[in-house]
Design a protein around this motif. Structure first.
Motif, PDB file in Angstrom:
ATOM      1  N   ALA A   7       0.819  -1.203   0.000  1.00  0.00           N
ATOM      2  CA  ALA A   7       0.000   0.000   0.000  1.00  0.00           C
ATOM      3  C   ALA A   7       0.858   1.260   0.000  1.00  0.00           C
ATOM      4  N   VAL A   8       1.902   1.285   0.828  1.00  0.00           N
ATOM      5  CA  VAL A   8       2.776   2.453   0.874  1.00  0.00           C
ATOM      6  C   VAL A   8       3.531   2.611  -0.446  1.00  0.00           C
ATOM      7  N   PHE A   9       3.990   1.495  -1.005  1.00  0.00           N
ATOM      8  CA  PHE A   9       4.666   1.530  -2.305  1.00  0.00           C
ATOM      9  C   PHE A   9       3.744   2.138  -3.362  1.00  0.00           C
ATOM     10  N   VAL A  10       2.470   1.756  -3.341  1.00  0.00           N
ATOM     11  CA  VAL A  10       1.509   2.281  -4.309  1.00  0.00           C
ATOM     12  C   VAL A  10       1.298   3.778  -4.119  1.00  0.00           C
ATOM     13  N   VAL A  11       1.227   4.244  -2.863  1.00  0.00           N
ATOM     14  CA  VAL A  11       1.066   5.684  -2.614  1.00  0.00           C
ATOM     15  C   VAL A  11       2.276   6.448  -3.152  1.00  0.00           C
ATOM     16  N   PHE A  12       3.477   5.923  -2.963  1.00  0.00           N
ATOM     17  CA  PHE A  12       4.667   6.545  -3.543  1.00  0.00           C
ATOM     18  C   PHE A  12       4.526   6.619  -5.059  1.00  0.00           C
ATOM     19  N   PHE A 131      10.670   1.977  -1.488  1.00  0.00           N
ATOM     20  CA  PHE A 131       9.485   2.823  -1.630  1.00  0.00           C
ATOM     21  C   PHE A 131       9.763   3.979  -2.593  1.00  0.00           C
ATOM     22  N   HIS A 132      10.943   4.551  -2.512  1.00  0.00           N
ATOM     23  CA  HIS A 132      11.273   5.651  -3.408  1.00  0.00           C
ATOM     24  C   HIS A 132      11.423   5.179  -4.848  1.00  0.00           C
ATOM     25  N   ALA A 133      11.748   3.907  -5.036  1.00  0.00           N
ATOM     26  CA  ALA A 133      11.705   3.341  -6.387  1.00  0.00           C
ATOM     27  C   ALA A 133      10.279   3.386  -6.925  1.00  0.00           C
ATOM     28  N   GLY A 134       9.302   3.217  -6.038  1.00  0.00           N
ATOM     29  CA  GLY A 134       7.904   3.335  -6.444  1.00  0.00           C
ATOM     30  C   GLY A 134       7.590   4.717  -6.983  1.00  0.00           C
ATOM     31  N   PHE A 135       8.128   5.747  -6.327  1.00  0.00           N
ATOM     32  CA  PHE A 135       7.916   7.119  -6.814  1.00  0.00           C
ATOM     33  C   PHE A 135       8.507   7.281  -8.213  1.00  0.00           C
ATOM     34  N   SER A 136       9.713   6.759  -8.409  1.00  0.00           N
ATOM     35  CA  SER A 136      10.366   6.875  -9.718  1.00  0.00           C
ATOM     36  C   SER A 136       9.585   6.117 -10.784  1.00  0.00           C
TER      37      SER A 136
END
Length: 394
Positions: A7-12, A131-136
């Motif tokens: 869920a946090v990965f998706v929000v990122f 998680f920051h990879a999710g943002f990228s």
């Protein structure tokens, strides 16, 4: 399956998707308001100003409604606000819309990093770079969707409305698993005796790590293509591939960041990354061979990948209480300092290039990236001193 982690990965990814969706439509936005590069550049500063402002009250807001509440409200607002860009008719209107968007995105940014810290605490694993990879990844998907929309002549309003609908649907689907309870109402002080963030040397040094990373990353995004076209004589298409190399290696390194951090520890990982990033940027700037720029920027993405997320993870840990709460103020403080790098870094590098040359400006960027290493080492020592001395309540 760890639903909280997903869920946090998706929000990122959603926050990255918001940025990637509107930022790549800037040419269409400029045509819409009949603005030249200078005017639209000033309008774009609205987003950065809003992000900086959001960090001044994000911690208090999280203390009241929790990180989850902030992610829900600000995430929904961030998805919808860009639609207004499609009806903005003047540069001041664009500035106002982007300012509001910057506030929303900034609030989500701080809250999602707090959520990531809570997942790290629960699992006992340092996984912030993942998680920051999710943002990228979200940024890449958003920009890819924008490229498709632009290529098929889709106007801003319907394009951004489709993006908003998709973002809201995904947010609703995952929000039940997002961590982020409010701070308990206990009177227990935070570590370091409850000293407020700007009185803690360790947090200033962690903010320095994030600031250097933000300057190097933002300047590379804005100026790498210009360096390759003007200095190395590449075509615009070939020059654009350099930033693609930077982005791809950054995503790959962030996905593998948890393993690296477990292997070397956060401080050594930051120092090693700084050396790699500095070497890559200096090679791209100083070696007069065009193709060297590609591995140079790839190394820069590899080296900078962990700097920002690890700095935020350590900031959250610096604010942890014995009951597992705390860290909101510290993350907001470090994030706010870093945002000034995204805001002021690219224009400052442009000024250096104007006074000297693009090659010199990238030497400066490389040196800024290399400064992450001493800042990380000094931050580690400062944290050890804080634990030993138990700073008095501020």
């Amino acid at each position: 399956m760890d639903r909280q982690k997903i869920a946090v990965f998706v929000v990122f990814a959603l926050n990255g998707g918001v940025y990637g969706s509107w930022a790549t439509r800037v040419p269409a936005l400029a045509d819409q308001v009949h603005a030249g590069p200078g005017a639209i550049g000033l309008a774009l500063l609205g987003a950065s100003a809003g992000m900086v402002l959001s960090t001044t009250f994000s911690a208090k807001l999280m203390a009241r409604i929790g990180a989850r509440g902030v992610m829900i409200i600000a995430g929904a607002a961030s998805a919808v606000i860009p639609i207004l860009l499609g009806v903005a008719g003047t540069v001041p209107m664009v500035w106002l819309v982007l300012f509001a968007l910057g506030v929303g995105v900034g609030l989500v940014d701080v809250a999602m990093n707090m959520g990531a810290v809570l997942v790290e605490r629960r699992t006992g694993r340092a996984i912030m770079p993942v998680f920051h990879a999710g943002f990228s990844l979200g940024g890449l998907l958003g920009s890819g969707g924008s490229a498709f929309a632009a290529a098929h002549g889709l106007d801003l309003t319907p394009h951004l409305a489709i993006v908003a609908a998709v973002e809201l649907a995904i947010l609703v689907a995952v929000v039940r698993w997002v961590p982020g309870e409010s701070q308990p109402q206990s009177a227990e002080p935070a570590p370091a005796g409850g000293a407020i963030p700007f009185r803690r040397i360790a947090l200033w040094l962690l903010a320095g790590v994030a600031l250097c990373s933000a300057i190097a990353e933002g300047a590379t995004a804005d100026w790498s293509a210009m360096l390759l076209v003007k200095v190395h004589g590449m075509t615009e298409g070939a020059a654009a591939l350099a930033f693609s190399a930077f982005s791809v290696t950054m995503i790959a390194a962030r996905l593998g960041g948890a393993w690296l951090q477990r292997l070397f520890g956060p401080t050594k990982t930051l120092a090693l990354g700084a050396a790699i990033a500095g070497a890559g940027l200096l090679a791209a700037a100083l070696i007069p061979v065009a193709w060297v720029a590609y591995p140079g920027f790839a190394l820069a993405g590899l080296g900078l990948a962990g700097s920002f997320p690890i700095a935020l993870s350590l900031a959250g840990e610096a604010g942890k209480r014995s009951d597992g709460s705390g860290g909101e103020r510290e993350i907001a403080f470090v994030t706010g300092i870093a945002y000034t790098g995204f805001l002021a870094g690219p224009p400052a590098i442009g000024a250096i290039a104007e006074l000297t040359s693009l090659s010199v400006s990238f030497v400066v960027i490389g040196l800024v990236g290399a400064c992450i290493a001493p800042a990380a080492l000094l931050a580690h020592r400062a944290r050890l001193r804080e634990r030993a001395l138990h700073l008095p309540v501020g």
